[in-house]
Motif scaffolding. Structure first.
Motif, short mmCIF file in Angstrom:
data_model
loop_
_atom_site.label_atom_id
_atom_site.label_comp_id
_atom_site.label_asym_id
_atom_site.label_seq_id
_atom_site.Cartn_x
_atom_site.Cartn_y
_atom_site.Cartn_z
N UNK A 105 0.82 -1.22 0.00
CA UNK A 105 0.00 0.00 0.00
C UNK A 105 0.86 1.27 0.00
N UNK A 106 2.19 1.10 -0.06
CA UNK A 106 3.15 2.21 -0.18
C UNK A 106 3.23 3.08 1.08
N UNK A 107 2.64 2.59 2.17
CA UNK A 107 2.82 3.24 3.46
C UNK A 107 4.07 2.62 4.10
N UNK A 108 4.33 2.91 5.38
CA UNK A 108 5.53 2.41 6.05
C UNK A 108 5.57 0.88 6.06
N UNK A 109 6.78 0.31 5.99
CA UNK A 109 6.96 -1.12 6.16
C UNK A 109 6.91 -1.41 7.66
N UNK A 110 5.82 -2.02 8.11
CA UNK A 110 5.59 -2.16 9.55
C UNK A 110 6.50 -3.21 10.20
N UNK A 111 7.04 -4.16 9.40
CA UNK A 111 8.04 -5.08 9.97
C UNK A 111 9.30 -4.30 10.32
N UNK A 112 9.71 -3.42 9.41
CA UNK A 112 10.90 -2.60 9.68
C UNK A 112 10.64 -1.65 10.85
N UNK A 113 9.42 -1.10 10.90
CA UNK A 113 9.05 -0.19 12.00
C UNK A 113 9.21 -0.92 13.33
N UNK A 114 8.70 -2.15 13.38
CA UNK A 114 8.76 -2.90 14.65
C UNK A 114 10.21 -3.21 15.03
N UNK A 115 11.03 -3.53 14.03
CA UNK A 115 12.46 -3.76 14.34
C UNK A 115 13.07 -2.54 15.00
N UNK A 125 7.27 8.73 18.67
CA UNK A 125 6.02 8.82 17.91
C UNK A 125 6.24 8.38 16.47
N UNK A 126 5.12 8.33 15.76
CA UNK A 126 5.15 7.93 14.36
C UNK A 126 4.17 8.82 13.60
N UNK A 127 4.60 9.37 12.48
CA UNK A 127 3.64 10.06 11.61
C UNK A 127 3.40 9.14 10.42
N UNK A 128 2.17 8.72 10.26
CA UNK A 128 1.83 7.78 9.19
C UNK A 128 0.98 8.50 8.14
N UNK A 129 1.43 8.44 6.90
CA UNK A 129 0.66 9.04 5.80
C UNK A 129 -0.23 7.98 5.16
N UNK A 134 -5.35 5.77 0.40
CA UNK A 134 -5.50 4.40 0.89
C UNK A 134 -5.16 4.35 2.39
N UNK A 135 -6.11 3.99 3.25
CA UNK A 135 -5.75 3.91 4.67
C UNK A 135 -4.64 2.87 4.89
N UNK A 136 -3.69 3.19 5.74
CA UNK A 136 -2.61 2.24 6.08
C UNK A 136 -3.21 1.14 6.95
#
Ligand SMILES: Cc1ncc(COP(=O)(O)O)c(C=O)c1O
Length: 384
Positions: A105-115, A125-129, A134-136
């Protein structure tokens, strides 16, 4: 053929009438139309609080300040977004921590975020676009918030009117603060303008005070004099006018009509582009409703005889403006200076950037114009 941009506002007679009515009033700023627009936005987005401001960028800056992010606080953000979110982080003295995107969906890679969240306790914090409308994956993002105790901002500037499980209140429900933009290419417009939505009283109070210089006005019957005020915070003039808000309220009434038309156009593009391997259409997620601020098409230029420059040139000859969203923030000279990026850190971002083309999509774009765009793709890529 008239000029076709990738996005455009739609203004009708009721919008004009509503704006003109306010121009006749004695108060054209800081008046009741601002409060009315805020009330309408609160109702539509199911939010406890709302602060209407002069732009989406102002909304992001005020939120960054309200969270009190400062030096040594790291804020996760995406390289595929508009620079305003990153600037907000830098303006308050915190550090942007860029994470690569996912290619779904071209939003953040959440596996990488969790790492990153596992390793780094300075991430606040996190700013998510919600990219392109398309909702993330907000259900997973919300789990990360709870597990790692971080604040969440939804940069919802693209996704006004998008839904998860048929609920346009998803943005407020799943984050601590939501930022909207009403720039003319967005789903609804106030010319320039934006808003903060939140259920958090402290974020609301701080943002509404700093929208207007940090001034706190005292009640009429205070002990000093009528009009007495105090300043305790270093604020800004991020106010929006009453006539802009009158336009906003009038536009908000038409939001379903606007977004449904964008969905019809997206379907026409999907039907055509999904037939060919060189194209990748935006994903359709179950139970997610995309407001289609953008239609990001990925084109495998390597498998064609064309490059993006030539493609854009051929469309420009027909007065059609294609766009790229976005030049990755990590490749911009300013941010390269501020953040020390590692080589090959953003493989998916670069892969996406090389292929992305935003096609025209807006309420007034006619079926004939959509077909004209499709025909031009057929012609330049020699498709059947
Ligand atoms: C994702 C995103 N964030 C923030 C903004 C900033 O909004 P504004 O132009 O209203 O300042 C935009 C506008 O283009 C945007 O697309």
């Amino acid at each position: 053929m008239k000029l076709i941009n990738y996005g455009k506002q739609y203004i009708d007679n009721s919008d004009r009438k509503n704006v003109l009515k306010v121009l006749e009033k004695s108060k054209i700023t800081q008046g009741e139309e601002v409060l009315k627009f805020e009330k309408n936005l609160k109702k539509y987005f199911k939010s406890k609080y709302c602060v209407a401001v002069s732009s989406g960028s102002a909304a992001l800056h005020l939120v960054a300040k309200a969270f009190n992010w400062k030096k040594n606080d790291k804020i996760i953000c995406s390289p595929i977004t508009f620079i305003s979110a990153i600037n907000a982080i830098i303006h308050v003295g915190a550090k942007p921590l860029f994470v690569d995107i996912n290619l779904y969906d071209y939003s953040l890679d959440l596996d990488l975020v969790e790492q990153k969240l596992k390793k780094d306790k300075k991430i606040k914090a996190m700013i998510v676009t919600d990219y392109a409308g398309q909702p993330s994956d907000w259900l997973r993002i919300n789990k990360l918030k709870k597990k790692y105790n971080i604040q969440l901002v939804n940069d919802n500037c693209h996704a006004i009117g998008s839904k998860i499980n048929n609920d346009q209140g998803y943005a407020v429900k799943f984050s601590d603060a939501v930022c909207l933009s009403f720039h003319p290419v967005k789903a609804i417009t106030t010319g320039e303008g934006g808003a903060i939505l939140t259920n958090n009283m402290q974020i609301y109070q701080n943002s509404s005070v700093n929208r207007s210089h940090g001034i706190i006005r005292y009640p009429k019957n205070n002990k000093k004099f009528n009009g007495y005020y105090e300043v305790k915070e270093l604020g800004y003039n991020y106010r929006i006018t009453d006539f802009q808000c009158a336009l906003g309220s009038s536009q908000l009434k038409k939001i379903s009509k606007f977004i449904n038309r964008r969905n019809i156009i997206a379907k026409k593009y999907d039907e055509f582009f999904s037939k060919y391997k060189i194209f990748k259409i935006p994903p359709r997620k179950e139970n997610y409703f995309n407001s289609y601020h953008l239609y990001p098409l990925l084109i495998d230029f390597k498998k064609t005889k064309l490059d993006r420059r030539k493609l854009f040139k051929s469309f420009l000859k027909l007065k059609i403006i294609l766009q790229v969203h976005y030049v990755p923030v990590n490749t911009q000279p300013l941010y390269k200076e501020i953040v020390k990026f590692k080589k090959n850190e953003f493989k998916s971002t670069i892969y996406f950037y090389k292929k992305e083309v935003s096609l025209p999509i807006y309420y007034e774009l006619t079926n004939k114009e959509v077909q004209f765009i499709i025909n031009q793709f057929k012609k330049v890529f020699k498709l059947k």
